[in-house]
Design a protein around this motif. Structure first.
Motif, PDB file in Angstrom:
ATOM      1  N   VAL A  66       0.846  -1.188   0.000  1.00 26.76           N
ATOM      2  CA  VAL A  66       0.000   0.000   0.000  1.00 26.76           C
ATOM      3  C   VAL A  66       0.887   1.246   0.000  1.00 26.76           C
ATOM      4  O   VAL A  66       1.699   1.418   0.906  1.00 26.76           O
ATOM      5  CB  VAL A  66      -0.925   0.024   1.236  1.00 26.76           C
ATOM      6  N   PRO A  67       0.766   2.117  -1.019  1.00 27.07           N
ATOM      7  CA  PRO A  67       1.583   3.330  -1.049  1.00 27.07           C
ATOM      8  C   PRO A  67       1.421   4.145   0.237  1.00 27.07           C
ATOM      9  O   PRO A  67       0.342   4.188   0.825  1.00 27.07           O
ATOM     10  CB  PRO A  67       1.022   4.087  -2.259  1.00 27.07           C
ATOM     11  N   VAL A  68       2.466   4.801   0.658  1.00 26.75           N
ATOM     12  CA  VAL A  68       2.559   5.575   1.900  1.00 26.75           C
ATOM     13  C   VAL A  68       2.712   4.629   3.091  1.00 26.75           C
ATOM     14  O   VAL A  68       3.631   4.768   3.898  1.00 26.75           O
ATOM     15  CB  VAL A  68       1.355   6.521   2.117  1.00 26.75           C
ATOM     16  N   VAL A  69       1.802   3.655   3.201  1.00 29.42           N
ATOM     17  CA  VAL A  69       1.921   2.669   4.279  1.00 29.42           C
ATOM     18  C   VAL A  69       3.225   1.893   4.128  1.00 29.42           C
ATOM     19  O   VAL A  69       3.874   1.555   5.122  1.00 29.42           O
ATOM     20  CB  VAL A  69       0.718   1.699   4.285  1.00 29.42           C
ATOM     21  N   ASP A  70       3.612   1.632   2.880  1.00 29.17           N
ATOM     22  CA  ASP A  70       4.849   0.889   2.658  1.00 29.17           C
ATOM     23  C   ASP A  70       6.065   1.668   3.165  1.00 29.17           C
ATOM     24  O   ASP A  70       7.027   1.078   3.662  1.00 29.17           O
ATOM     25  CB  ASP A  70       5.015   0.510   1.192  1.00 29.17           C
ATOM     26  N   HIS A  71       5.997   2.999   3.053  1.00 28.53           N
ATOM     27  CA  HIS A  71       7.106   3.816   3.556  1.00 28.53           C
ATOM     28  C   HIS A  71       7.187   3.736   5.077  1.00 28.53           C
ATOM     29  O   HIS A  71       8.272   3.592   5.654  1.00 28.53           O
ATOM     30  CB  HIS A  71       6.926   5.269   3.121  1.00 28.53           C
ATOM     31  N   VAL A  72       6.036   3.836   5.731  1.00 32.19           N
ATOM     32  CA  VAL A  72       5.991   3.711   7.194  1.00 32.19           C
ATOM     33  C   VAL A  72       6.489   2.326   7.611  1.00 32.19           C
ATOM     34  O   VAL A  72       7.247   2.184   8.577  1.00 32.19           O
ATOM     35  CB  VAL A  72       4.560   3.949   7.714  1.00 32.19           C
ATOM     36  N   ASN A  73       6.059   1.325   6.869  1.00 30.03           N
ATOM     37  CA  ASN A  73       6.492  -0.042   7.161  1.00 30.03           C
ATOM     38  C   ASN A  73       8.011  -0.180   7.024  1.00 30.03           C
ATOM     39  O   ASN A  73       8.658  -0.842   7.841  1.00 30.03           O
ATOM     40  CB  ASN A  73       5.796  -1.017   6.210  1.00 30.03           C
ATOM     41  N   ASP A  74       8.585   0.458   6.013  1.00 29.97           N
ATOM     42  CA  ASP A  74      10.037   0.391   5.826  1.00 29.97           C
ATOM     43  C   ASP A  74      10.779   1.041   6.991  1.00 29.97           C
ATOM     44  O   ASP A  74      11.844   0.583   7.388  1.00 29.97           O
ATOM     45  CB  ASP A  74      10.432   1.082   4.515  1.00 29.97           C
ATOM     46  N   VAL A  75      10.211   2.118   7.534  1.00 31.83           N
ATOM     47  CA  VAL A  75      10.834   2.767   8.689  1.00 31.83           C
ATOM     48  C   VAL A  75      10.852   1.809   9.887  1.00 31.83           C
ATOM     49  O   VAL A  75      11.867   1.654  10.569  1.00 31.83           O
ATOM     50  CB  VAL A  75      10.085   4.064   9.060  1.00 31.83           C
ATOM     51  N   VAL A  76       9.721   1.160  10.129  1.00 31.98           N
ATOM     52  CA  VAL A  76       9.633   0.194  11.230  1.00 31.98           C
ATOM     53  C   VAL A  76      10.583  -0.981  10.995  1.00 31.98           C
ATOM     54  O   VAL A  76      11.276  -1.445  11.903  1.00 31.98           O
ATOM     55  CB  VAL A  76       8.186  -0.325  11.385  1.00 31.98           C
ATOM     56  N   GLN A  77      10.645  -1.428   9.741  1.00 30.46           N
ATOM     57  CA  GLN A  77      11.451  -2.603   9.403  1.00 30.46           C
ATOM     58  C   GLN A  77      12.955  -2.319   9.414  1.00 30.46           C
ATOM     59  O   GLN A  77      13.756  -3.248   9.280  1.00 30.46           O
ATOM     60  CB  GLN A  77      11.047  -3.126   8.020  1.00 30.46           C
ATOM     61  N   THR A  78      13.330  -1.048   9.580  1.00 32.36           N
ATOM     62  CA  THR A  78      14.752  -0.715   9.667  1.00 32.36           C
ATOM     63  C   THR A  78      15.409  -1.426  10.844  1.00 32.36           C
ATOM     64  O   THR A  78      16.608  -1.711  10.819  1.00 32.36           O
ATOM     65  CB  THR A  78      14.946   0.811   9.797  1.00 32.36           C
ATOM     66  N   VAL A  79      14.640  -1.716  11.851  1.00 34.16           N
ATOM     67  CA  VAL A  79      15.145  -2.477  13.002  1.00 34.16           C
ATOM     68  C   VAL A  79      14.878  -3.966  12.817  1.00 34.16           C
ATOM     69  O   VAL A  79      15.744  -4.809  13.093  1.00 34.16           O
ATOM     70  CB  VAL A  79      14.488  -1.990  14.308  1.00 34.16           C
ATOM     71  N   VAL A  80      13.694  -4.301  12.314  1.00 31.67           N
ATOM     72  CA  VAL A  80      13.273  -5.704  12.240  1.00 31.67           C
ATOM     73  C   VAL A  80      14.090  -6.491  11.224  1.00 31.67           C
ATOM     74  O   VAL A  80      14.575  -7.596  11.518  1.00 31.67           O
ATOM     75  CB  VAL A  80      11.772  -5.797  11.894  1.00 31.67           C
ATOM     76  N   ARG A  81      14.258  -5.952  10.021  1.00 31.07           N
ATOM     77  CA  ARG A  81      14.935  -6.710   8.961  1.00 31.07           C
ATOM     78  C   ARG A  81      16.405  -6.995   9.281  1.00 31.07           C
ATOM     79  O   ARG A  81      16.854  -8.139   9.096  1.00 31.07           O
ATOM     80  CB  ARG A  81      14.793  -5.980   7.624  1.00 31.07           C
ATOM     81  N   PRO A  82      17.190  -6.019   9.740  1.00 32.21           N
ATOM     82  CA  PRO A  82      18.564  -6.363  10.122  1.00 32.21           C
ATOM     83  C   PRO A  82      18.637  -7.382  11.251  1.00 32.21           C
ATOM     84  O   PRO A  82      19.518  -8.254  11.257  1.00 32.21           O
ATOM     85  CB  PRO A  82      19.159  -5.008  10.548  1.00 32.21           C
ATOM     86  N   THR A  83      17.705  -7.284  12.211  1.00 30.20           N
ATOM     87  CA  THR A  83      17.676  -8.264  13.297  1.00 30.20           C
ATOM     88  C   THR A  83      17.397  -9.655  12.747  1.00 30.20           C
ATOM     89  O   THR A  83      18.066 -10.639  13.108  1.00 30.20           O
ATOM     90  CB  THR A  83      16.593  -7.894  14.326  1.00 30.20           C
ATOM     91  N   ALA A  84      16.411  -9.741  11.850  1.00 22.99           N
ATOM     92  CA  ALA A  84      16.098 -11.028  11.227  1.00 22.99           C
ATOM     93  C   ALA A  84      17.279 -11.525  10.400  1.00 22.99           C
ATOM     94  O   ALA A  84      17.563 -12.728  10.358  1.00 22.99           O
ATOM     95  CB  ALA A  84      14.858 -10.895  10.345  1.00 22.99           C
ATOM     96  N   GLY A  85      17.977 -10.594   9.749  1.00 18.73           N
ATOM     97  CA  GLY A  85      19.146 -10.979   8.964  1.00 18.73           C
ATOM     98  C   GLY A  85      20.242 -11.572   9.829  1.00 18.73           C
ATOM     99  O   GLY A  85      20.896 -12.546   9.451  1.00 18.73           O
ATOM    100  N   GLY A  86      20.436 -10.985  11.005  1.00 14.94           N
ATOM    101  CA  GLY A  86      21.427 -11.519  11.940  1.00 14.94           C
ATOM    102  C   GLY A  86      21.057 -12.917  12.397  1.00 14.94           C
ATOM    103  O   GLY A  86      21.901 -13.818  12.449  1.00 14.94           O
ATOM    104  N   LEU A  87      19.773 -13.109  12.716  1.00 17.00           N
ATOM    105  CA  LEU A  87      19.307 -14.429  13.131  1.00 17.00           C
ATOM    106  C   LEU A  87      19.434 -15.439  11.999  1.00 17.00           C
ATOM    107  O   LEU A  87      19.867 -16.579  12.206  1.00 17.00           O
ATOM    108  CB  LEU A  87      17.844 -14.343  13.593  1.00 17.00           C
ATOM    109  N   ALA A  88      19.066 -15.006  10.782  1.00 20.15           N
ATOM    110  CA  ALA A  88      19.110 -15.912   9.638  1.00 20.15           C
ATOM    111  C   ALA A  88      20.542 -16.326   9.316  1.00 20.15           C
ATOM    112  O   ALA A  88      20.812 -17.507   9.038  1.00 20.15           O
ATOM    113  CB  ALA A  88      18.471 -15.242   8.415  1.00 20.15           C
ATOM    114  N   PHE A  89      21.466 -15.371   9.370  1.00 21.04           N
ATOM    115  CA  PHE A  89      22.858 -15.718   9.079  1.00 21.04           C
ATOM    116  C   PHE A  89      23.406 -16.624  10.173  1.00 21.04           C
ATOM    117  O   PHE A  89      24.094 -17.617   9.891  1.00 21.04           O
ATOM    118  CB  PHE A  89      23.711 -14.451   8.983  1.00 21.04           C
ATOM    119  N   GLY A  90      23.111 -16.295  11.421  1.00 17.61           N
ATOM    120  CA  GLY A  90      23.611 -17.104  12.522  1.00 17.61           C
ATOM    121  C   GLY A  90      23.114 -18.538  12.458  1.00 17.61           C
ATOM    122  O   GLY A  90      23.878 -19.482  12.678  1.00 17.61           O
TER     123      GLY A  90
END
Length: 211
Positions: A66-90
């Motif tokens: 959803v446009p606009v919502v996707d931008h807000v979601n990306d801001v929130v995911q700035t913490v979530v995605r790297p954390t998930a990436g660390g878990l996935a790599f580990g």
């Protein structure tokens, strides 16, 4: 080397969608013999964890389209995605997969290193995704958001499976991401230069007008 590529592919996948690589590992570990999670990461195959990941993925799949919502979601995911990436790599770097016969030999003495590497990889992919999406939304008046999001989700699924089954092909994905980052930086540099040239031209024209 295969362990590194498996972890890298899963972390990069998390940069596009935080939950797909974790869910892929959990489902494959629980219902198949394709991957065996290392000690300390077997919780990814727990039924409750899988159910929570499915619920979070469902929310992500809707919000990111959803446009606009996707931008807000990306801001929130700035913490979530790297954390998930660390878990996935580990988890991925220490897992025994169909192509890795010596799990845990890489980073064996420094267990925190894979997590940090995964965080950095996922953050880089996330930042690239976050930078490209506004360009797509602006160019298509928001129509391109669901298309781009679907393509990103499909890429995340494919990259997760490739990282587990054929980790050598992860190199292709990583090279493609580097090329995409280079293209984006170059495009932005040209756009800034064009705007600067237009401002300079307007200033020159204004200065040349009679007072």
């Amino acid at each position: 080397m295969l362990e590194v590529l498996t972890g890298s592919g899963l972390a990069a996948s998390a940069g596009l969608n935080a939950y797909i690589p974790l869910l892929s590992m959990g489902l494959l570990a629980r219902y198949t013999e394709v991957i065996q999670l290392p000690a300390g990461w077997q919780w990814l195959g727990d039924g409750w964890v899988i159910a929570i990941l499915v619920a979070l993925l469902a929310v992500e799949l809707v919000a990111d389209k959803v446009p606009v919502v996707d931008h807000v979601n990306d801001v929130v995911q700035t913490v979530v995605r790297p954390t998930a990436g660390g878990l996935a790599f580990g988890a991925g770097a220490g897992s025994e997969t169909v192509t890795v016969s010596d799990p845990g030999s890489f980073f064996a003495s420094n267990e925190w290193v894979p997590v940090v590497v995964g965080v950095v990889l996922a953050l880089g992919v996330h930042l690239l995704k976050s930078a490209v999406r506004p360009v797509i939304n602006a160019a298509t008046a928001g129509v391109g958001a669901p298309v781009a999001s679907t393509a990103e989700d499909a890429t995340s699924v494919l990259m997760s499976l490739v990282a587990i089954l054929l980790p050598v092909l992860v190199l292709v994905f990583l090279l493609a991401l580097v090329f995409a980052a280079f293209w984006l930086v170059r495009r932005r540099t040209h756009r800034r230069r064009d705007r600067r040239d237009r401002r300079t031209a307007r200033t020159t024209d204004t200065a040349g007008l009679p007072g």
